[in-house]
Write an enzyme that holds these catalytic residues in place. Structure first.
Site, PDB file in Angstrom:
ATOM      1  N   PRO A 257      -0.269   9.721  12.625  1.00 23.38           N
ATOM      2  CA  PRO A 257       0.426  10.357  11.034  1.00 23.38           C
ATOM      3  C   PRO A 257      -0.935  11.461  11.093  1.00 23.38           C
ATOM      4  O   PRO A 257      -2.334  11.102  10.402  1.00 23.38           O
ATOM      5  CB  PRO A 257       0.419   9.196  10.121  1.00 23.38           C
ATOM      6  CG  PRO A 257      -0.122   8.427  10.505  1.00 23.38           C
ATOM      7  CD  PRO A 257      -0.094   8.405  11.818  1.00 23.38           C
ATOM      8  N   ALA A 258      -0.846  12.409  10.310  1.00 24.49           N
ATOM      9  CA  ALA A 258      -1.204  13.610   9.803  1.00 24.49           C
ATOM     10  C   ALA A 258      -1.248  13.832   8.401  1.00 24.49           C
ATOM     11  O   ALA A 258      -0.210  13.956   8.574  1.00 24.49           O
ATOM     12  CB  ALA A 258      -1.561  15.193  11.054  1.00 24.49           C
TER      13      ALA A 258
ATOM     14  N   LEU B 156       1.413   3.696   2.316  1.00 21.81           N
ATOM     15  CA  LEU B 156       2.770   3.977   3.722  1.00 21.81           C
ATOM     16  C   LEU B 156       3.623   2.640   3.363  1.00 21.81           C
ATOM     17  O   LEU B 156       4.801   2.982   3.492  1.00 21.81           O
ATOM     18  CB  LEU B 156       1.499   4.535   4.685  1.00 21.81           C
ATOM     19  CG  LEU B 156       2.420   4.196   5.913  1.00 21.81           C
ATOM     20  CD1 LEU B 156       3.669   5.305   6.437  1.00 21.81           C
ATOM     21  CD2 LEU B 156       1.668   4.490   7.382  1.00 21.81           C
ATOM     22  N   GLY B 157       2.313   1.896   3.303  1.00 16.42           N
ATOM     23  CA  GLY B 157       3.391   0.164   3.839  1.00 16.42           C
ATOM     24  C   GLY B 157       4.751  -0.098   2.579  1.00 16.42           C
ATOM     25  O   GLY B 157       5.577  -0.134   3.247  1.00 16.42           O
TER      26      GLY B 157
ATOM     27  N   GLY C 118       0.783  -1.337   0.358  1.00 18.74           N
ATOM     28  CA  GLY C 118      -0.519  -0.125   0.109  1.00 18.74           C
ATOM     29  C   GLY C 118       0.810   1.166   0.176  1.00 18.74           C
ATOM     30  O   GLY C 118       1.697   0.704   0.019  1.00 18.74           O
TER      31      GLY C 118
ATOM     32  N   THR D 181      -0.360  -1.793   9.080  1.00 12.63           N
ATOM     33  CA  THR D 181      -0.133  -1.025   8.183  1.00 12.63           C
ATOM     34  C   THR D 181      -1.923  -0.248   7.390  1.00 12.63           C
ATOM     35  O   THR D 181      -2.049   0.319   6.295  1.00 12.63           O
ATOM     36  CB  THR D 181       0.980   0.102   7.342  1.00 12.63           C
ATOM     37  OG1 THR D 181       0.224  -0.621   6.139  1.00 12.63           O
ATOM     38  CG2 THR D 181       2.335  -0.161   7.787  1.00 12.63           C
TER      39      THR D 181
ATOM     40  N   LYS E 212     -11.024   3.347  13.218  1.00 18.18           N
ATOM     41  CA  LYS E 212      -9.401   3.756  13.731  1.00 18.18           C
ATOM     42  C   LYS E 212      -8.891   3.593  15.223  1.00 18.18           C
ATOM     43  O   LYS E 212      -8.263   3.106  15.533  1.00 18.18           O
ATOM     44  CB  LYS E 212      -8.372   4.498  12.981  1.00 18.18           C
ATOM     45  CG  LYS E 212      -8.527   4.735  11.742  1.00 18.18           C
ATOM     46  CD  LYS E 212      -7.683   3.275  11.125  1.00 18.18           C
ATOM     47  CE  LYS E 212      -6.659   3.633  10.528  1.00 18.18           C
ATOM     48  NZ  LYS E 212      -5.909   2.254  10.338  1.00 18.18           N
TER      49      LYS E 212
END
Lengths: 481, 375
Positions: B187-188, B24-25, B22, B86, B161
């Site tokens: 994370p933002a 982020l992953g 993915g 993630t 989440k």
């Protein structure tokens, strides 16, 4: 002429006039000096202070008695040094030893200097420098040592620059050189003042362990003045904007003043502003370390003027053509606001950071960097004075129903809801009544709604006119035949 | 980033990245590969995208995290020391059931698989949105701020989440497996190469010539985080957890990483519209803000509300919604002091550099798309 102009300006800017009047009438100094008890030599010193500095003189004279004379003398000694450095009529071989050994002059009773050129504006100070030496010997030895140390360092720094032919012709080269120059003329002052404050136990000794904070205090003021004075310095054949910065925007330094290169000159000035703005946070941090009110005001006022000046020069093409300055009214307003506490100083910094952000344009090569710097100032202020309290937020979250609502507001809300309902009902009823009346009148007058509906049902929305319409009516009425 | 020389690479043991294909992953996989000494495995629903070349030695396994029976054999085969979880559906466009199934049930399965196969450290990818009610400002918020749940949480994604984060944190030193240490990274607003949400949406506004609008007064600060920094935060947490697992006594409270959540940002909040403008500028926009039509928040809410009604009647999706108006007028930035202190975190990619590389990536993608279409 100038007075008339000022008067006219103030008449159309009543807020400015108000700020000036308020400052003059209501400003109550934390301390004020008492000239009657002073020796003639000390009075002479303050006369020179008034003469050589308009901006610093009044804040110095409101300092606590413990620091009043030491700081005033510190200023005058450095001003004396500056007057020798500035004077281009003094030959280098005479100038250099004077600059390097100026600290020793402070031990020489009766020393005066009259070889300044006749046009040197502060030459009187050196002609009567014996008065300053007399008073200098009377202050505490610890203060004397600090002032001498800074004088030595600054004198040597100035001598190095006076010797540096390249600097005198081409100005400052790199950003590093630029900051070194600002260190000699301002950073060192910050260092000396901090040591005086701590020595008198009016500031947190931790400030001495963070020398970068006092350095920033000096750098912020000096850099901002250098940006503001670009035109004046250029006319005096001096260049302080580092080549490393201006060469990114224009090919020749003179282009900065060429109206055909105004856009480039402005983006160059933005980068200079960005470079100065980076010190703002450390200045606020430093101010948090000052304990005594008069010392706080003394340090805070110039910083507040600097952030306001920075906002004034940002994206302002006038700086390349004339002297720009914050108005007297704004200055009074700022002095009133900031001589309170760190919180009010932070409010001012935040306000001006936001104004700089507002003027910032994506066309500027440093658009994002400037935006981030303004944001950083805001975040830093938020970290000292948080506007949200996690404990309160946790309570609200725990109560689940959102913000806690008391019975009274609930009742008020219910009443308001009812009012809205009545109002809506009244509107709908009125509209309904009017519709009934109009349709009724049309029907009485012979309107054929039955035909209109039938037509609509067939999907014909456009009404027909004339003979065509008559045919439709005939067809409708005799359709079954 | 220059690759770290082999001898100075920190050991990370056997690292498993769930959702490693993915957005982020795969950045976590890349960063471990370039800067750490580790044996990397990936579990993802499909492992065809964002794959490293076989020569890099990363092992890819197809697996469904919502099925424990699918996970256990894989975990037994990989025997990971560290697990990065993630996997999550995108913030937009998935059904409630999907969020619940993947975020909550999936995380339960991952935790159980970790507990049953002797995993030492689990780092869960949470979200900074879990402390937002999507209307109230978040001003320099840190980990002391309450997690918004239930009725107050208007975004179901964030609700799931938050639920999953609490499960992951509860698994730290839990009875079922006292040796498993866990931490969560919040994370933002992630952006970067491989981004399917933020970058495409913002840049498409520019490509469609719609950059002349601004909702709100643009005084609201916002955190946007480059994906490499988020990956960096994850790995620092994993290193800290592994370090803690070698200690015989638990760490002091102010040094604790296990059982803790951390906000990760670029440490550079920025005025909301300035971020978009910086992206547009990087994509070639030369305009200033003179042509921009500023719509105040109240006006925006009215237009948004009207659009929602009209489009509801017409059965279309509105171009402007109340949610979007609220989002772009909200202050939402965080203080990451905790991550700096306890993880030794600081961003490895600046916002400026992150924007530059993200735009470059997206333009290459668009070019590839264009070539495909013209063929």
């Amino acid at each position: 002429m100038v007075a008339v102009k000022t008067l006219a300006y103030l008449l159309v800017h009543p807020n400015q006039l108000r700020a000036i009047i308020q400052w003059k009438v209501w400003h109550d100094p934390v301390h004020s000096r008492n000239p009657e008890k002073e020796s003639p030599t000390l009075r002479s010193c303050f006369k020179f202070l008034d003469m050589t500095s308009r901006s610093f003189s009044s804040v110095i004279q409101e300092l606590t008695p413990e620091l009043l004379v030491p700081v005033a003398l510190f200023y005058l000694v450095l001003r004396g040094l500056d007057t020798i450095e500035d004077d281009m009529t003094i030959a280098l071989d005479e100038k250099e030893p004077l600059l390097r050994n100026f600290d020793q002059i402070l031990d020489k009773d009766g020393w005066t200097f009259d070889r300044n050129g006749p046009n040197e504006k502060d030459r009187e100070l050196l002609v009567h420098f014996d008065d300053i030496i007399t008073e200098f010997k009377l202050i505490k030895p610890a203060y004397q040592a600090i002032i001498k140390d800074i004088t030595t360092k600054m004198g040597n720094g100035m001598a190095d620059y006076a010797n540096n032919a390249e600097h005198n012709v081409n100005g400052v080269n790199t950003i590093k050189d630029y900051e070194l120059y600002c260190h000699y003329v301002a950073g060192l002052v910050g260092d000396g003042l901090t040591r005086l404050f701590v020595e008198s136990q009016l500031a947190n000794p931790a400030l001495l362990k963070r020398p970068e904070l006092s350095e920033s205090m000096g750098q912020f003021l000096q850099k901002t003045n250098i940006i503001r004075d670009i035109r004046e310095d250029y006319d005096d054949k001096r260049r302080f904007w580092p080549k490393e910065i201006w060469s990114k925007h224009v090919t020749k330094f003179d282009d900065l003043f060429d109206p055909n290169h105004r856009t480039e000159a402005l983006t160059c000035s933005s980068e200079m502003v960005l470079n100065s703005l980076k010190h703002a946070e450390e200045c606020l941090f430093y101010l948090a370390g000052l304990k005594e009110q008069s010392v706080f005001n003394f340090a805070a006022i110039p910083q507040v003027m600097a952030i306001a000046t920075l906002e004034l020069v940002f994206q302002n093409p006038d700086i390349f053509t004339k002297n720009v300055k914050i108005t007297k009214g704004d200055a009074c307003q700022l002095m009133m606001e900031c001589s309170q506490n760190l919180r009010t100083v932070c409010d001012i910094f935040k306000r001006y950071a936001q104004r700089i952000h507002k003027k910032n344009s994506p066309k500027d090569p440093n658009f994002l960097a400037i935006s981030l710097e303004c944001a950083k100032i805001e975040q830093f202020i938020e970290s000292i004075y948080p506007s949200q309290d996690p404990k309160v937020l946790s309570l609200i979250a725990a109560s689940q129903g959102g913000p806690v609502v008391d019975e009274k507001t609930k009742a008020e809300q219910a009443a308001a809801n009812k009012d809205v309902m009545y109002l809506a009902f009244a509107v709908i009823a009125t509209l309904g009544l009017i519709s009934v009346l109009m349709i009724g009148a049309a029907w009485l007058a012979g309107a054929r709604f039955d035909i209109a509906f039938a037509e609509l049902r067939k999907g014909i929305f456009a009404p027909k006119t004339g003979e065509e319409a008559a045919a439709v009516v005939a067809q409708h009425d005799h359709g079954e035949l | 980033m220059a690759p770290t020389p082999a001898q100075s690479k920190k050991p990370l043991g056997k690292a498993l990245v769930i959702g490693g294909c993915g957005f982020l992953g795969h950045h976590i996989v890349n960063l471990i590969h370039s800067s750490y000494d580790a044996q990397i495995s990936v579990i993802d629903l499909r492992t065809t995208n964002n794959r490293r070349p076989d020569s890099d030695g990363v092992q890819y396994f197809d697996g469904d995290i919502t099925s424990l029976s699918s996970l256990i054999p894989l975990f037994e085969k990989i025997r990971p020391d560290v697990v990065f979880h993630t996997a999550s559906p995108n913030l937009m466009g998935s059904s409630k059931e999907m969020y619940k199934k993947v975020n909550v049930d999936g995380t339960k399965c991952v935790i159980e698989a970790c507990q049953k196969t002797g995993v030492k450290a689990l780092v869960y990818t949470s979200s900074a949105s879990i402390i937002s009610d999507n209307a109230t400002d978040l001003i320099n918020a840190d980990e002391r701020w309450p997690v918004i749940r239930g009725k107050m949480q208007t975004e179901y994604y964030s609700e799931t989440k938050a639920e999953a984060e609490s499960l992951a944190i509860a698994a730290n030193r839990a009875e079922a497996a006292p040796k498993l240490l866990t931490a969560a990274i919040r994370p933002a607003a992630i952006f970067g190469s491989g981004d399917v949400q933020l970058i495409p949406r913002v840049l498409d506004v520019y490509y469609q010539n719609k950059s002349g609008f601004q909702l709100g007064d643009n005084t609201n600060l916002f955190d946007f985080t480059h994906v490499d920094n988020v990956a960096h935060g994850h790995i620092l947490a994993a290193v800290a957890l592994l370090q803690t697992s070698t200690l015989t006594t638990p760490p002091l409270d102010h040094e604790k990483v296990d059982g803790e959540a951390f906000f990760i940002t670029n440490d550079a909040p920025v005025y909301f519209w300035d971020f978009s403008r910086a992206l547009w500028k990087a994509a070639g926009n030369t305009k200033g803000t003179e042509h921009v039509w500023v719509i105040s928040k109240d006006m925006g809410l009215m237009i948004g509300g009207a659009m929602e009604w009209i489009n509801w009647v017409l059965g279309k999706t509105p171009k402007l919604t109340i949610k979007q108006v609220k989002y772009s007028c909200m202050t939402r930035y965080y203080s990451i002091g905790k991550a700096k202190m306890r993880l030794g975190y600081s961003p490895i990619v600046s916002l400026e550099e992150g924007i530059r590389s993200a735009v470059q990536w997206y333009e290459t993608e668009r070019m590839k798309e264009g070539e495909k279409k013209s063929q």
